[in-house]
Write an enzyme that holds these catalytic residues in place. Structure first.
Site, PDB file in Angstrom:
ATOM      1  N   HIS A   1      22.696   7.565  52.297  1.00 55.60           N
ATOM      2  CA  HIS A   1      22.924   8.100  50.947  1.00 55.60           C
ATOM      3  C   HIS A   1      23.517   9.509  51.011  1.00 55.60           C
ATOM      4  O   HIS A   1      24.095   9.981  50.030  1.00 55.60           O
ATOM      5  CB  HIS A   1      21.646   8.072  50.100  1.00 55.60           C
ATOM      6  CG  HIS A   1      20.521   8.918  50.594  1.00 55.60           C
ATOM      7  ND1 HIS A   1      19.547   8.450  51.440  1.00 55.60           N
ATOM      8  CD2 HIS A   1      20.207  10.220  50.362  1.00 55.60           C
ATOM      9  CE1 HIS A   1      18.667   9.413  51.688  1.00 55.60           C
ATOM     10  NE2 HIS A   1      19.057  10.496  51.050  1.00 55.60           N
TER      11      HIS A   1
ATOM     12  N   SER B   1      16.352  14.334  53.917  1.00 54.77           N
ATOM     13  CA  SER B   1      17.107  13.112  54.156  1.00 54.77           C
ATOM     14  C   SER B   1      17.943  13.189  55.420  1.00 54.77           C
ATOM     15  O   SER B   1      18.650  14.172  55.659  1.00 54.77           O
ATOM     16  CB  SER B   1      18.044  12.838  52.976  1.00 54.77           C
ATOM     17  OG  SER B   1      17.322  12.362  51.873  1.00 54.77           O
TER      18      SER B   1
ATOM     19  N   GLY C   1      15.878  17.140  50.636  1.00 58.35           N
ATOM     20  CA  GLY C   1      16.562  17.935  51.646  1.00 58.35           C
ATOM     21  C   GLY C   1      16.254  17.456  53.053  1.00 58.35           C
ATOM     22  O   GLY C   1      16.967  17.774  53.997  1.00 58.35           O
TER      23      GLY C   1
ATOM     24  N   ASP D   1      19.996   2.471  55.396  1.00 59.48           N
ATOM     25  CA  ASP D   1      20.323   3.782  54.852  1.00 59.48           C
ATOM     26  C   ASP D   1      20.713   4.694  56.020  1.00 59.48           C
ATOM     27  O   ASP D   1      19.911   5.465  56.523  1.00 59.48           O
ATOM     28  CB  ASP D   1      19.111   4.345  54.094  1.00 59.48           C
ATOM     29  CG  ASP D   1      19.418   5.650  53.365  1.00 59.48           C
ATOM     30  OD1 ASP D   1      20.569   6.115  53.444  1.00 59.48           O
ATOM     31  OD2 ASP D   1      18.495   6.192  52.717  1.00 59.48           O
TER      32      ASP D   1
END
Length: 409
Positions: A222, A334, A332, A252
């Site tokens: 993402h 991720s 943040g 992801d």
């Protein structure tokens, strides 16, 4: 929050500052202690004791037994306290189950008879996908309880809650259960100050070598779909370009290659204040495995794996094949790395609920799946993409030189 600057053209993983260094001093020895020792544990039956197994080798044993047991296999988990692998054997009432129990015991694992077969549990997740794909929900097989654990965040109310509850009831008694999360499921992506792209902030995961031999790194998918180019400072010059990204759907994850092909990308996680952990290999997760996460918002955090092949229904879309954990994370974080204390890469931070004050669930993209999908290898190649038990010093780290691409989470 301060950032140290190091020579341009090199890169290390996110550091954690002074607080993160203190956390590393606590987390890493504890994690190591839980993966070693000689405790024989309880007997597996018929005068045979289960053997102690390291956390790194547990997934390999589980994979072998799941293949051998066939329909009798009903999941497994790693008991970190006893350092044993516990394997569920579906209780079908026939001699096949007895043979499977003996096979499990002969392998040195603990056999446990359970009601629900893996086929029944997978069928249940299929029903949930068909009838209850509701934003704010997630589910994964929980081998400890031999059920599908369904989690609903705070946005699942009214008719959506009724739909979820009725779908779980339709699965039958003892097949699935619902728990409520105190937060809201969302990808941990936010404007901030780690790696930057298009006004968003994420965390670098693991340095890799791309299929064509160029240096690159993995982060969350993402993040990869949010911007094509990423820099190590807000509004700074790009240092990496997205080559592939998957989100939502079957994962992801994203692969970026460094814009400078001469970039030295050591295979290590920067723990802050000059401390690094070499990453020697990529490995599979196992339920019960002790893990550590690094990210640009909250630094280091630890916990354990609670579910595999999880499906999470974010507002942006559903993502399948994830690792579920009780490790905290915040926006943040991720893309940040999930790893073990012995230097095995496990996952990339996707999203979840809660924060590092109240806790919550966090989901991770398996590294092995991401590497296979993009054709990359951990570090400078040769470390492989499979499971392994190599020591922490077997990675390709070359020290602490590099451009700092974030503080950690």
């Amino acid at each position: 929050m301060s950032h140290r600057r190091i020579s341009k053209g090199k890169a290390v993983l996110a550091g954690a500052g002074a607080v993160g260094v203190a956390a590393a001093a606590i987390l890493l020895p504890n994690a190591n202690a839980s993966q070693s020792g000689t405790d024989d544990g309880a007997g597996a039956g018929a005068g045979q004791n289960p053997r102690t197994v390291s956390a790194a080798s547990a997934p390999e044993l589980v994979a072998r037994l799941s293949s051998q047991l066939g329909d009798d296999y009903a999941g497994a988990y790693y008991d970190a306290a006893k350092k044993q692998v516990v394997v569920n054997v579906a209780d079908g009432g026939g001699s096949g189950g007895d043979e499977s129990v003996e096979r499990v015991r002969a392998s040195g694992a603990v056999a446990r008879n359970v009601r629900n077969s893996m086929g029944e549990l997978r069928s249940a997740t299929g029903t949930l996908t068909r009838d209850a794909t509701i934003p704010g929900t997630a589910w994964a097989v929980d081998p400890r309880t031999n059920q599908v654990l369904v989690t609903a965040d705070t946005t699942v109310t009214g008719e959506r809650w009724d739909t979820l509850e009725s779908t779980v009831r339709s699965l039958g008694d003892g097949v699935a259960r619902i728990q409520k999360s105190a937060g809201e499921f969302k990808p941990f992506l936010e404007g901030g100050d780690a790696i930057f792209g298009g006004g968003a902030r994420c965390s670098l995961g693991f340095n890799v070598t791309a299929q064509d031999g160029t240096p690159g790194f993995l982060t969350a998918g993402h993040c990869g779909v949010a911007a094509e180019q990423w820099s190590e400072a807000q509004n700074g010059a790009p240092v990496g370009t997205v080559q592939a990204a998957t989100f939502p759907g079957d994962g992801d994850f994203a692969l970026l290659t460094y814009d400078d092909p001469a970039t030295d990308a050591p295979s290590e996680v920067d723990l802050g204040n000059g401390q690094t952990l070499p990453i020697g290999q990529a490995g599979e997760a196992a339920v019960g495995l002790d893990v550590i996460r690094m990210g640009s918002t909250t630094g280091l955090a630890d916990g354990s794996v609670t579910g595999l092949n999880a499906t999470v229904n974010y507002a942006e879309g559903s993502v399948s094949g994830l690792i579920q954990t009780n490790v905290c994370a915040e926006p943040g974080d991720s893309g940040g790395p999930l790893f073990t204390a012995d230097g095995t890469a496990i996952g990339l931070t996707s999203g979840g609920s809660g924060d590092c004050t109240s806790g919550g669930e966090t989901f991770f993209q398996p590294v092995t799946t991401a590497l296979a999908a993009v054709g990359a290898e951990i570090g400078a190649g040769g470390a492989g993409t499979g499971t392994g038990t190599g020591d922490a010093g077997s990675g390709n780290g070359t020290g602490n030189e590099g451009v700092e691409v974030g503080r950690g989470h």
